[in-house]
Design a protein around this motif. Sequence first.
Motif, PDB file in Angstrom:
ATOM      1  N   TYR A 103       0.824  -1.217   0.000  1.00  0.00           N
ATOM      2  CA  TYR A 103       0.000   0.000   0.000  1.00  0.00           C
ATOM      3  C   TYR A 103       0.852   1.258   0.000  1.00  0.00           C
ATOM      4  N   PRO A 104       0.547   2.218  -0.882  1.00  0.00           N
ATOM      5  CA  PRO A 104       1.054   3.557  -0.638  1.00  0.00           C
ATOM      6  C   PRO A 104       0.238   4.191   0.499  1.00  0.00           C
ATOM      7  N   PRO A 105       0.720   5.160   1.220  1.00  0.00           N
ATOM      8  CA  PRO A 105       2.001   5.851   1.018  1.00  0.00           C
ATOM      9  C   PRO A 105       3.228   5.118   1.575  1.00  0.00           C
ATOM     10  N   LEU A 106       3.046   3.972   2.269  1.00  0.00           N
ATOM     11  CA  LEU A 106       4.234   3.279   2.776  1.00  0.00           C
ATOM     12  C   LEU A 106       5.208   2.941   1.653  1.00  0.00           C
ATOM     13  N   THR A 107       4.677   2.657   0.463  1.00  0.00           N
ATOM     14  CA  THR A 107       5.542   2.245  -0.642  1.00  0.00           C
ATOM     15  C   THR A 107       5.916   3.409  -1.545  1.00  0.00           C
ATOM     16  N   SER A 108       5.561   4.640  -1.158  1.00  0.00           N
ATOM     17  CA  SER A 108       5.922   5.787  -1.995  1.00  0.00           C
ATOM     18  C   SER A 108       7.416   6.058  -1.869  1.00  0.00           C
ATOM     19  N   ALA A 109       7.913   6.896  -2.768  1.00  0.00           N
ATOM     20  CA  ALA A 109       9.347   7.180  -2.777  1.00  0.00           C
ATOM     21  C   ALA A 109       9.784   7.797  -1.448  1.00  0.00           C
ATOM     22  N   ALA A 110       8.867   8.510  -0.775  1.00  0.00           N
ATOM     23  CA  ALA A 110       9.237   9.165   0.475  1.00  0.00           C
ATOM     24  C   ALA A 110       9.509   8.146   1.581  1.00  0.00           C
ATOM     25  N   TYR A 111       8.719   7.081   1.633  1.00  0.00           N
ATOM     26  CA  TYR A 111       8.831   6.148   2.763  1.00  0.00           C
ATOM     27  C   TYR A 111       9.553   4.854   2.409  1.00  0.00           C
ATOM     28  N   SER A 112       9.646   4.517   1.137  1.00  0.00           N
ATOM     29  CA  SER A 112      10.430   3.346   0.712  1.00  0.00           C
ATOM     30  C   SER A 112      11.360   3.779  -0.408  1.00  0.00           C
ATOM     31  N   PRO A 113      12.383   4.574  -0.070  1.00  0.00           N
ATOM     32  CA  PRO A 113      13.187   5.172  -1.134  1.00  0.00           C
ATOM     33  C   PRO A 113      14.094   4.191  -1.879  1.00  0.00           C
ATOM     34  N   GLY A 114      14.418   3.066  -1.263  1.00  0.00           N
ATOM     35  CA  GLY A 114      15.414   2.178  -1.871  1.00  0.00           C
ATOM     36  C   GLY A 114      14.906   1.485  -3.117  1.00  0.00           C
ATOM     37  N   MET A 174       1.253   2.087 -11.960  1.00  0.00           N
ATOM     38  CA  MET A 174       0.987   3.414 -11.380  1.00  0.00           C
ATOM     39  C   MET A 174       1.891   3.660 -10.173  1.00  0.00           C
ATOM     40  N   LEU A 175       2.094   2.599  -9.376  1.00  0.00           N
ATOM     41  CA  LEU A 175       2.982   2.728  -8.218  1.00  0.00           C
ATOM     42  C   LEU A 175       4.401   3.072  -8.682  1.00  0.00           C
ATOM     43  N   LEU A 176       4.826   2.382  -9.738  1.00  0.00           N
ATOM     44  CA  LEU A 176       6.173   2.602 -10.273  1.00  0.00           C
ATOM     45  C   LEU A 176       6.340   4.030 -10.770  1.00  0.00           C
ATOM     46  N   THR A 177       5.339   4.535 -11.516  1.00  0.00           N
ATOM     47  CA  THR A 177       5.481   5.892 -12.054  1.00  0.00           C
ATOM     48  C   THR A 177       5.325   6.927 -10.942  1.00  0.00           C
ATOM     49  N   ASP A 178       4.491   6.635  -9.941  1.00  0.00           N
ATOM     50  CA  ASP A 178       4.402   7.541  -8.795  1.00  0.00           C
ATOM     51  C   ASP A 178       5.756   7.651  -8.095  1.00  0.00           C
ATOM     52  N   ARG A 179       6.424   6.509  -7.969  1.00  0.00           N
ATOM     53  CA  ARG A 179       7.696   6.491  -7.253  1.00  0.00           C
ATOM     54  C   ARG A 179       8.813   7.153  -8.042  1.00  0.00           C
ATOM     55  N   ASN A 180       8.811   6.942  -9.365  1.00  0.00           N
ATOM     56  CA  ASN A 180       9.989   7.318 -10.136  1.00  0.00           C
ATOM     57  C   ASN A 180       9.790   8.433 -11.158  1.00  0.00           C
ATOM     58  N   PHE A 181       8.556   8.659 -11.591  1.00  0.00           N
ATOM     59  CA  PHE A 181       8.384   9.619 -12.681  1.00  0.00           C
ATOM     60  C   PHE A 181       7.424  10.754 -12.340  1.00  0.00           C
ATOM     61  N   GLY A 182       7.120  10.906 -11.055  1.00  0.00           N
ATOM     62  CA  GLY A 182       6.387  12.088 -10.625  1.00  0.00           C
ATOM     63  C   GLY A 182       4.903  12.102 -10.892  1.00  0.00           C
ATOM     64  N   THR A 183       4.301  10.959 -11.195  1.00  0.00           N
ATOM     65  CA  THR A 183       2.848  10.965 -11.316  1.00  0.00           C
ATOM     66  C   THR A 183       2.219  11.013  -9.920  1.00  0.00           C
ATOM     67  N   SER A 184       0.912  11.234  -9.867  1.00  0.00           N
ATOM     68  CA  SER A 184       0.260  11.481  -8.566  1.00  0.00           C
ATOM     69  C   SER A 184      -0.948  10.587  -8.336  1.00  0.00           C
ATOM     70  N   PRO A 196      -4.483   7.314  -1.993  1.00  0.00           N
ATOM     71  CA  PRO A 196      -3.957   5.970  -1.723  1.00  0.00           C
ATOM     72  C   PRO A 196      -5.051   4.895  -1.752  1.00  0.00           C
ATOM     73  N   VAL A 197      -6.289   5.294  -1.439  1.00  0.00           N
ATOM     74  CA  VAL A 197      -7.377   4.305  -1.431  1.00  0.00           C
ATOM     75  C   VAL A 197      -7.623   3.760  -2.839  1.00  0.00           C
ATOM     76  N   LEU A 198      -7.334   4.594  -3.854  1.00  0.00           N
ATOM     77  CA  LEU A 198      -7.472   4.120  -5.234  1.00  0.00           C
ATOM     78  C   LEU A 198      -6.606   2.888  -5.461  1.00  0.00           C
ATOM     79  N   TYR A 199      -5.364   2.933  -4.918  1.00  0.00           N
ATOM     80  CA  TYR A 199      -4.485   1.769  -5.064  1.00  0.00           C
ATOM     81  C   TYR A 199      -5.140   0.536  -4.465  1.00  0.00           C
ATOM     82  N   GLN A 200      -5.722   0.711  -3.273  1.00  0.00           N
ATOM     83  CA  GLN A 200      -6.326  -0.456  -2.615  1.00  0.00           C
ATOM     84  C   GLN A 200      -7.443  -1.046  -3.474  1.00  0.00           C
ATOM     85  N   HIS A 201      -8.251  -0.171  -4.077  1.00  0.00           N
ATOM     86  CA  HIS A 201      -9.319  -0.680  -4.943  1.00  0.00           C
ATOM     87  C   HIS A 201      -8.744  -1.494  -6.100  1.00  0.00           C
TER      88      HIS A 201
END
Lengths: 543, 271
Positions: free
Chosen positions: A161-172, A240-250, A260-265
């Motif tokens: 789940y984001p935001p835990l998996t977003s670039a801010a919280y899982s940067p590696g 979408m998770l990948l592009t959110d993390r690396n290419f600045g999508t939202s 983030p709830v959209l991801y869960q759906h």
Amino acid sequence: MSAEAISDNHGHHDHAPSKKGFMYYLTTTNHKDIGKMYLLTALNFFIIGGLFAMFIRAELAEAGYQLLNHPFSVGPFTFSFSGEFFNQMTAMHATFMIFFAIIPAFIGLGNFFVPIMIGSPDMAFPRLNNWSFWILPFSGLLMLLSFFVPGGAPGAGWTSYPPLTSAAYSPGPGMDMWILGIHLAGASSILGSINFIVTTLNMRAPGMTLFKMPLFVWSMLVTAWLQLIATPVLAGAVTMLLTDRNFGTSFFNMAGGGDPVLYQHIFWFYSHPAVYIMILPGFGIISEVIATFSRKPLFGYITMVWAIIGIAVLGCLVWAHHMFTVGMDPRAQMMFMAMTFLIGVPTGIKVFNWLATMWEGVLEFTTSMKFAIAFVGLFTIGGLSGIVCAAAPVDYQIHDTYYVVAHIHYVFFAGSFLSIMAGVYYWFPKMFGRLMSEKMGSVHFWLTFIFMNVTFFPMHFLGLMGMPRRIPDYNPVFSDLNLLCSIGAFGLGATQILLIINAFWSAKHGKLAGSNPWGGHTLEWQVSSPPPEHNFEKIPVVK
Amino acid sequence: MAHHHDHDFFIPAPSIWAPLSCIGGGIMAFGFLFTLHPTDFGMSASIAHLIMAMGFTLLAFCVFQWWRLLVHEARHRGFKEGSVPVVLDLANRYGMVFFIASEVMFFAAFFAAFFYLSGMNVWPPENIETLTLHLPTVNTLLLLTSGVTVTWAHHAMQEGNRSRTRKMIFLTYLLGVIFLSCQMYEYHHASFALHDGVYGSTFYMLTGFHGFHVFVGSIMLMVLHLRLSQGDFSAKEHFYFEATAWYWHFVDVVWIGLYLFVYLLPNGGHH
């Protein structure tokens, strides 16, 4: 190679060399070889995922930290585990068991047996079948190597789940390795499902109408439909998770208008059907095994088929029952709750049909049958606790507690694992020409049966008492039950060594099986063990 | 070798192209990973790109060889009526239909995200200067016309008019290429970017994946054109033609959805 294949499409009967080397298995288009490779891969990842589970149970054996946060030495090695590592263990245990153990195990059995059971010489697209298998090692490699990169493996749960998996919280890079690994495994799944559907629809022997197909074939067909429909959606979610993390999508980023709830759906639109992808083939196996060892035809065949289809259709419409606590509209919650309850109906039909098949049958308690009977009893516990979880008001209390862990392990262990075991003990003689040791099998069964209940049953109580999942420390009042769970888990893990010894020993030294050791009536028992390269000298005619 | 066979299924010999393309795909995935995180893996960005490019090259080479093998096998069977067994023809048709179904579900995920996010936000967001409808409308006409030309080509094929078939297929992928050029022009002149919030995210991901599919479809059409000029296919036997046409229509339908929901409806009166 190709010229010969063309000069005679079937002119490669002599291609199988007496000694099969690496290049043979790398390039093989034979569904039986590919099926065996899937099974071996599943076993490897089952061991890895199992070791992760052992780590989790060792840490949870007592309150406080056992393995985390204080370095310790074993021989020349010094270990130092942080809390992060515990998160990685829970995330990767589930990831490996789901995507690399259970699903490939069913695909392996399906690959080997679906073509034979419908009277076909192979799968519809044998080269694609090879592709679907050989992309898996790269997928697994991405997942495994993530432990060795800066920041380590993903530690946000297998649900990511984001935001835990977003670039801010899982940067590696670990998180991106998980995403790319899912992409590759997903591609394998999608192309494999096309192969299964086309094989089943198009390659049945004369007279093998859809409603004469063995239940296992039906279950693989419906599973393949679920994979075809759901897996591309998962690919979309992780893209979408990948592009959110690396290419600045939202997409999942509140700051840019995302949610983030959209991801869960989107994620659960795949991952709830995925639960059925991991249990429907098991239903199929259990139906074969119980009928054979009750010496009776399956009770209510037609209702069994429609129950599988019903479960699959309903299974696509219940995803948000994983999300009752995100603040959904109560009317939507009611809908998802009601749909989930409905799944109890076709599942109940299946359970009662299995019981009715055994009723007044001449039961033969082989190891395979023992696993099947245990499945019927224990999976039902998992099904019933699922109904409990699906009641939204109850779910508010037990969401993210050990009750959910107990539930899913009664589904995946008592369900998927026991059915895979029933299938392996049942079909091993067909795959390798030799019987597995029934004595060792019986010990394996009883220890598994006892230890799995010792491991997972107390988790229901822990959950109801409020113990949260995925947390390495807990209130000392939970200590006794946790210790019990951990003892059970170590026993359960150690018991599986018996399976590995039995399989590898029996493949070489087991009693010769003959073509039909169990007196089965489906087509795989009409051919030799192991079957000839293209299964049938003459395509069988089914009456 | 003269076995008697009582079935028409195609059981190919072992092949290196499937596993080798997996190796190419695996290297490409790792190369992509290194590209995203070069410093974490202690390499320069150019080395990371190189690995990705090598993986892609191997993958593309294998796909090319695999495809060539398929063409070779098809030519060996021949294109006379009845030269392709019914079961084999059916397998190919089923396979292509289910592949397109999986693609539909992939786009469904992005459309779901679009509807969800456009529903929960002011749409278009206030800070976004949306595109005018001129170019998208031209694009819609281009793709719709290409749907007509590919169908025209199919009718010509069935009537045995090969030169018209070739012309129409040429026209179809020409329209596809012009479409892609217009898309590139539009991307170049848009006032918002991929990272400009959910509007940019949904717009570029949806149209981008669609554009990629137009690109793949155009390549399929070019191969079709090439094979037509080499004498492949007949009025009765042209599965690859039909598969390409189905794929092209799928791409077309996705575009209608995009034009309607992404460009037209949110824009309201803005021209």
